[in-house]
Design a protein around this motif. Structure first.
Motif, PDB file in Angstrom:
ATOM      1  N   ALA A   1      58.360  35.445  60.039  1.00 41.01           N
ATOM      2  CA  ALA A   1      59.398  35.980  59.168  1.00 41.01           C
ATOM      3  C   ALA A   1      58.999  37.513  59.130  1.00 41.01           C
ATOM      4  O   ALA A   1      57.947  37.944  59.105  1.00 41.01           O
ATOM      5  CB  ALA A   1      59.358  35.521  57.602  1.00 41.01           C
ATOM      6  N   THR A   2      60.145  38.168  59.193  1.00 42.72           N
ATOM      7  CA  THR A   2      59.913  39.701  59.150  1.00 42.72           C
ATOM      8  C   THR A   2      59.537  40.110  57.495  1.00 42.72           C
ATOM      9  O   THR A   2      59.981  39.670  56.585  1.00 42.72           O
ATOM     10  CB  THR A   2      61.069  40.357  59.488  1.00 42.72           C
ATOM     11  OG1 THR A   2      61.540  40.279  60.856  1.00 42.72           O
ATOM     12  CG2 THR A   2      60.978  42.025  59.362  1.00 42.72           C
ATOM     13  N   TRP A   3      58.468  40.961  57.547  1.00 40.76           N
ATOM     14  CA  TRP A   3      57.866  41.412  56.091  1.00 40.76           C
ATOM     15  C   TRP A   3      58.248  42.784  55.754  1.00 40.76           C
ATOM     16  O   TRP A   3      57.924  43.726  56.497  1.00 40.76           O
ATOM     17  CB  TRP A   3      56.229  41.402  56.397  1.00 40.76           C
ATOM     18  CG  TRP A   3      55.678  41.704  55.165  1.00 40.76           C
ATOM     19  CD1 TRP A   3      56.142  41.762  53.747  1.00 40.76           C
ATOM     20  CD2 TRP A   3      54.101  41.984  55.038  1.00 40.76           C
ATOM     21  NE1 TRP A   3      55.097  42.018  53.040  1.00 40.76           N
ATOM     22  CE2 TRP A   3      54.023  42.407  53.464  1.00 40.76           C
ATOM     23  CE3 TRP A   3      53.243  41.893  55.879  1.00 40.76           C
ATOM     24  CZ2 TRP A   3      52.772  42.740  53.167  1.00 40.76           C
ATOM     25  CZ3 TRP A   3      51.766  42.591  55.413  1.00 40.76           C
ATOM     26  CH2 TRP A   3      51.738  42.639  54.225  1.00 40.76           C
ATOM     27  N   VAL A   4      59.379  42.934  54.911  1.00 42.15           N
ATOM     28  CA  VAL A   4      59.687  44.283  54.423  1.00 42.15           C
ATOM     29  C   VAL A   4      59.144  44.408  52.959  1.00 42.15           C
ATOM     30  O   VAL A   4      59.227  43.530  52.235  1.00 42.15           O
ATOM     31  CB  VAL A   4      61.111  44.196  54.355  1.00 42.15           C
ATOM     32  CG1 VAL A   4      61.867  45.334  53.639  1.00 42.15           C
ATOM     33  CG2 VAL A   4      61.840  44.034  55.734  1.00 42.15           C
TER      34      VAL A   4
ATOM     35  N   GLU B   1      61.600  26.722  53.513  1.00 44.02           N
ATOM     36  CA  GLU B   1      63.022  26.951  53.651  1.00 44.02           C
ATOM     37  C   GLU B   1      63.256  27.642  55.059  1.00 44.02           C
ATOM     38  O   GLU B   1      64.370  28.318  55.278  1.00 44.02           O
ATOM     39  CB  GLU B   1      63.893  27.534  52.646  1.00 44.02           C
ATOM     40  CG  GLU B   1      63.889  26.617  51.479  1.00 44.02           C
ATOM     41  CD  GLU B   1      64.609  27.029  50.398  1.00 44.02           C
ATOM     42  OE1 GLU B   1      65.919  27.226  50.499  1.00 44.02           O
ATOM     43  OE2 GLU B   1      64.317  27.184  49.321  1.00 44.02           O
ATOM     44  N   SER B   2      62.307  28.016  55.715  1.00 48.22           N
ATOM     45  CA  SER B   2      62.252  28.827  57.005  1.00 48.22           C
ATOM     46  C   SER B   2      63.183  30.448  56.895  1.00 48.22           C
ATOM     47  O   SER B   2      64.156  30.366  57.717  1.00 48.22           O
ATOM     48  CB  SER B   2      62.819  28.074  58.151  1.00 48.22           C
ATOM     49  OG  SER B   2      62.247  26.720  58.344  1.00 48.22           O
ATOM     50  N   PRO B   3      62.734  30.915  56.160  1.00 51.30           N
ATOM     51  CA  PRO B   3      63.277  32.212  55.682  1.00 51.30           C
ATOM     52  C   PRO B   3      62.948  33.220  57.076  1.00 51.30           C
ATOM     53  O   PRO B   3      61.972  33.034  57.619  1.00 51.30           O
ATOM     54  CB  PRO B   3      62.650  32.870  54.525  1.00 51.30           C
ATOM     55  CG  PRO B   3      61.325  32.129  54.583  1.00 51.30           C
ATOM     56  CD  PRO B   3      61.438  30.940  55.029  1.00 51.30           C
ATOM     57  N   ALA B   4      64.230  34.010  57.127  1.00 53.10           N
ATOM     58  CA  ALA B   4      64.158  34.946  58.375  1.00 53.10           C
ATOM     59  C   ALA B   4      63.201  36.150  58.118  1.00 53.10           C
ATOM     60  O   ALA B   4      62.952  36.651  58.944  1.00 53.10           O
ATOM     61  CB  ALA B   4      65.291  35.391  58.859  1.00 53.10           C
TER      62      ALA B   4
ATOM     63  N   LEU C   1      67.952  44.822  55.425  1.00 52.21           N
ATOM     64  CA  LEU C   1      68.079  43.225  55.855  1.00 52.21           C
ATOM     65  C   LEU C   1      69.215  42.890  56.197  1.00 52.21           C
ATOM     66  O   LEU C   1      69.548  42.036  57.320  1.00 52.21           O
ATOM     67  CB  LEU C   1      67.230  42.413  54.925  1.00 52.21           C
ATOM     68  CG  LEU C   1      65.912  42.598  54.633  1.00 52.21           C
ATOM     69  CD1 LEU C   1      65.296  41.786  53.401  1.00 52.21           C
ATOM     70  CD2 LEU C   1      65.222  42.084  55.750  1.00 52.21           C
ATOM     71  N   ALA C   2      70.496  43.377  55.630  1.00 45.40           N
ATOM     72  CA  ALA C   2      71.688  42.934  55.775  1.00 45.40           C
ATOM     73  C   ALA C   2      72.087  43.411  57.196  1.00 45.40           C
ATOM     74  O   ALA C   2      72.809  42.789  57.949  1.00 45.40           O
ATOM     75  CB  ALA C   2      72.829  43.419  54.706  1.00 45.40           C
ATOM     76  N   GLN C   3      71.791  44.603  57.568  1.00 42.49           N
ATOM     77  CA  GLN C   3      72.082  45.119  58.819  1.00 42.49           C
ATOM     78  C   GLN C   3      71.359  44.495  60.059  1.00 42.49           C
ATOM     79  O   GLN C   3      71.865  44.507  61.155  1.00 42.49           O
ATOM     80  CB  GLN C   3      71.541  46.740  58.877  1.00 42.49           C
ATOM     81  CG  GLN C   3      72.507  47.531  57.851  1.00 42.49           C
ATOM     82  CD  GLN C   3      71.879  48.895  57.749  1.00 42.49           C
ATOM     83  OE1 GLN C   3      70.619  49.290  58.446  1.00 42.49           O
ATOM     84  NE2 GLN C   3      72.728  49.819  57.102  1.00 42.49           N
ATOM     85  N   ARG C   4      70.011  43.744  59.668  1.00 45.83           N
ATOM     86  CA  ARG C   4      69.344  43.154  60.886  1.00 45.83           C
ATOM     87  C   ARG C   4      69.666  41.774  61.082  1.00 45.83           C
ATOM     88  O   ARG C   4      69.249  41.173  61.923  1.00 45.83           O
ATOM     89  CB  ARG C   4      67.850  43.386  60.568  1.00 45.83           C
ATOM     90  CG  ARG C   4      67.465  45.050  60.420  1.00 45.83           C
ATOM     91  CD  ARG C   4      65.796  45.175  60.426  1.00 45.83           C
ATOM     92  NE  ARG C   4      65.696  46.388  60.530  1.00 45.83           N
ATOM     93  CZ  ARG C   4      64.304  46.825  60.721  1.00 45.83           C
ATOM     94  NH1 ARG C   4      63.476  46.136  61.090  1.00 45.83           N
ATOM     95  NH2 ARG C   4      63.875  48.170  60.716  1.00 45.83           N
ATOM     96  N   LEU C   5      70.074  41.110  59.783  1.00 37.53           N
ATOM     97  CA  LEU C   5      70.043  39.511  59.945  1.00 37.53           C
ATOM     98  C   LEU C   5      71.593  39.240  59.867  1.00 37.53           C
ATOM     99  O   LEU C   5      72.678  39.723  59.187  1.00 37.53           O
ATOM    100  CB  LEU C   5      69.262  38.843  58.376  1.00 37.53           C
ATOM    101  CG  LEU C   5      67.865  39.161  58.524  1.00 37.53           C
ATOM    102  CD1 LEU C   5      67.270  38.683  57.375  1.00 37.53           C
ATOM    103  CD2 LEU C   5      67.284  38.854  59.676  1.00 37.53           C
ATOM    104  N   PRO C   6      71.965  37.951  60.391  1.00 39.64           N
ATOM    105  CA  PRO C   6      73.311  37.400  60.052  1.00 39.64           C
ATOM    106  C   PRO C   6      73.366  37.261  58.655  1.00 39.64           C
ATOM    107  O   PRO C   6      72.358  36.893  57.893  1.00 39.64           O
ATOM    108  CB  PRO C   6      73.127  36.276  60.970  1.00 39.64           C
ATOM    109  CG  PRO C   6      72.093  36.085  62.064  1.00 39.64           C
ATOM    110  CD  PRO C   6      71.030  37.413  61.120  1.00 39.64           C
TER     111      PRO C   6
ATOM    112  N   ALA D   1      68.358  33.228  55.126  1.00 42.74           N
ATOM    113  CA  ALA D   1      67.394  32.850  54.060  1.00 42.74           C
ATOM    114  C   ALA D   1      66.441  34.108  53.954  1.00 42.74           C
ATOM    115  O   ALA D   1      65.835  34.268  55.236  1.00 42.74           O
ATOM    116  CB  ALA D   1      66.803  31.831  54.201  1.00 42.74           C
ATOM    117  N   VAL D   2      66.217  34.544  52.951  1.00 45.64           N
ATOM    118  CA  VAL D   2      65.111  35.739  52.559  1.00 45.64           C
ATOM    119  C   VAL D   2      64.257  35.189  51.357  1.00 45.64           C
ATOM    120  O   VAL D   2      65.026  35.104  50.560  1.00 45.64           O
ATOM    121  CB  VAL D   2      65.777  37.057  52.504  1.00 45.64           C
ATOM    122  CG1 VAL D   2      64.834  38.138  52.149  1.00 45.64           C
ATOM    123  CG2 VAL D   2      66.892  37.544  53.640  1.00 45.64           C
ATOM    124  N   LEU D   3      62.948  35.187  51.794  1.00 41.53           N
ATOM    125  CA  LEU D   3      62.049  34.765  50.667  1.00 41.53           C
ATOM    126  C   LEU D   3      61.809  36.119  49.854  1.00 41.53           C
ATOM    127  O   LEU D   3      61.140  37.214  50.462  1.00 41.53           O
ATOM    128  CB  LEU D   3      60.584  34.281  51.139  1.00 41.53           C
ATOM    129  CG  LEU D   3      59.766  33.415  50.164  1.00 41.53           C
ATOM    130  CD1 LEU D   3      58.844  32.687  51.046  1.00 41.53           C
ATOM    131  CD2 LEU D   3      58.778  34.555  49.348  1.00 41.53           C
TER     132      LEU D   3
END
Length: 341
Positions: free
Chosen positions: A153-156, A124-127, A89-94, A98-100
């Motif tokens: 939101a992307t689901w991982v 909180e509009s998580p990415a 996620l750190a590689q894909r998001l700024p 926010a990550v739920l």
């Protein structure tokens, strides 16, 4: 014949990658022989690593848990799906996104350590939503995740293990919780990080450099399939989830290189067997019955009987395999393997 050359299995590898639940420990207690096996590898100067789909502990916590059981481990040797998911996620998001988080506190800590901001609400509009196993996970957390994914939101998922082992038998794992969201959303996760995906094992294999890595696991659907996807050989130990009946019915992508009852197979050539063997070998003969089942006759080691059964089952059978004994010795072997007529 136990291995190709009759030598110790471990001598062919420079790194041994262990799954944890069902291989090294069961919940909070080491499995018999595990402490001694790892200590022996250390004494011989062999590299070890631990790869686990369990996202409820951080690498440092897993290392502390293992050390407390007498199993030598450092955080650098532990590869968890929680850390891998946070890294992805750190590689894909700024940074600061926010990550739920649906899962244990360890998953939240990994997300925070990766420079992201863990949140609990879809408001909180998580990415992204990252989902891992946690005993406290319930309807409220899954409902927030469902709303966030529907909003884009992307689901991982850290992993999709349907069950996890316990002293009382298999219990619902993260895959069962993922299935709840899959049903509600009518879709699959965008990314699954843990086994059977190859990422954890591929990372471990890189640490072996030019040497060979052996994966040791107890589950065909995660450990063994993950090893095959990573292009690695594997040893199935029968101390956890998968049993002989499941092995005989395994599709090609879930078939191990070797099988042993426990970790003694790493060192004792008589305690491990390469699969499949030959239909007539080691004193045994396996034939297909008129009803499409298998009949075992002859006498010899139960592991050799298993190798012969795999040879015929994998070549002819689809789904569950019915095995019957054609001799008193075969009855004993099938009993030892946990199979009945």
């Amino acid at each position: 014949m136990s291995t190709d050359a009759g030598d110790r299995l471990v001598d062919g590898y420079s790194l041994v990658v262990f799954d944890l639940d069902g291989v090294i420990y069961l919940i909070d207690r080491p499995i018999a022989g595990a402490v001694e096996a790892v200590a022996r590898l250390r004494a011989e100067g062999r590299a070890v690593a631990y790869a686990t789909n369990n996202a409820s502990r951080r690498s440092s916590e897993v290392a502390d848990l293992l050390t407390g059981m007498g199993v030598s481990a450092t955080p650098e040797e532990v590869l968890t799906s929680a850390a891998a998911a946070a890294e992805l996620l750190a590689q894909r998001l700024p940074a600061g996104s926010a990550v739920l988080v649906v899962g244990a506190e360890a998953l939240r800590a990994e997300v925070r350590a990766a420079g992201l901001r863990p949140v609990d609400s879809a408001d909180e509009s998580p990415a992204a939503v990252v989902q891992g196993y946690g005993k406290q996970v319930g309807w409220a957390e899954l409902a927030e995740a469902s709303l966030a994914v529907r909003a884009g939101a992307t689901w991982v998922a850290t992993n999709t293990d349907r069950t996890l082992p316990s002293g009382r038998g298999p219990l619902p794992g993260n895959g069962s919780l993922v299935a709840v969201l899959r049903t509600a959303l009518d879709r699959d996760p965008d990314v699954v990080v843990g086994k059977p995906e190859a990422a954890l094992f591929a990372t471990a294999a890189r640490r072996a450099g030019q040497g060979r890595a052996l994966v040791v696991g107890d589950r065909l659907d995660t450990d063994i399939e993950g090893a095959r996807r990573a292009g690695l050989e594997s040893l199935l130990v029968l101390t956890g989830v998968s049993d002989v009946a499941e092995l005989l019915a395994a599709p090609p992508e879930r078939r191990p290189t070797y099988v042993s009852a426990d970790l003694a197979g790493l060192f004792d050539p008589a305690a491990v067997v390469r699969v499949p063997g030959a239909a007539q070998a080691g004193g045994w003969s396996v034939t297909v019955t008129d009803g499409g089942g298998l009949e075992l006759t002859g006498a010899g080691r139960s592991l050799d009987a298993l190798a012969a059964l795999c040879a015929v089952a994998w070549a002819t059978a689809a789904g569950d395999v019915v095995v019957r004994a054609g001799s008193p010795e075969a009855t004993e072997a099938l009993t030892a393997l946990g199979l009945s007529d």
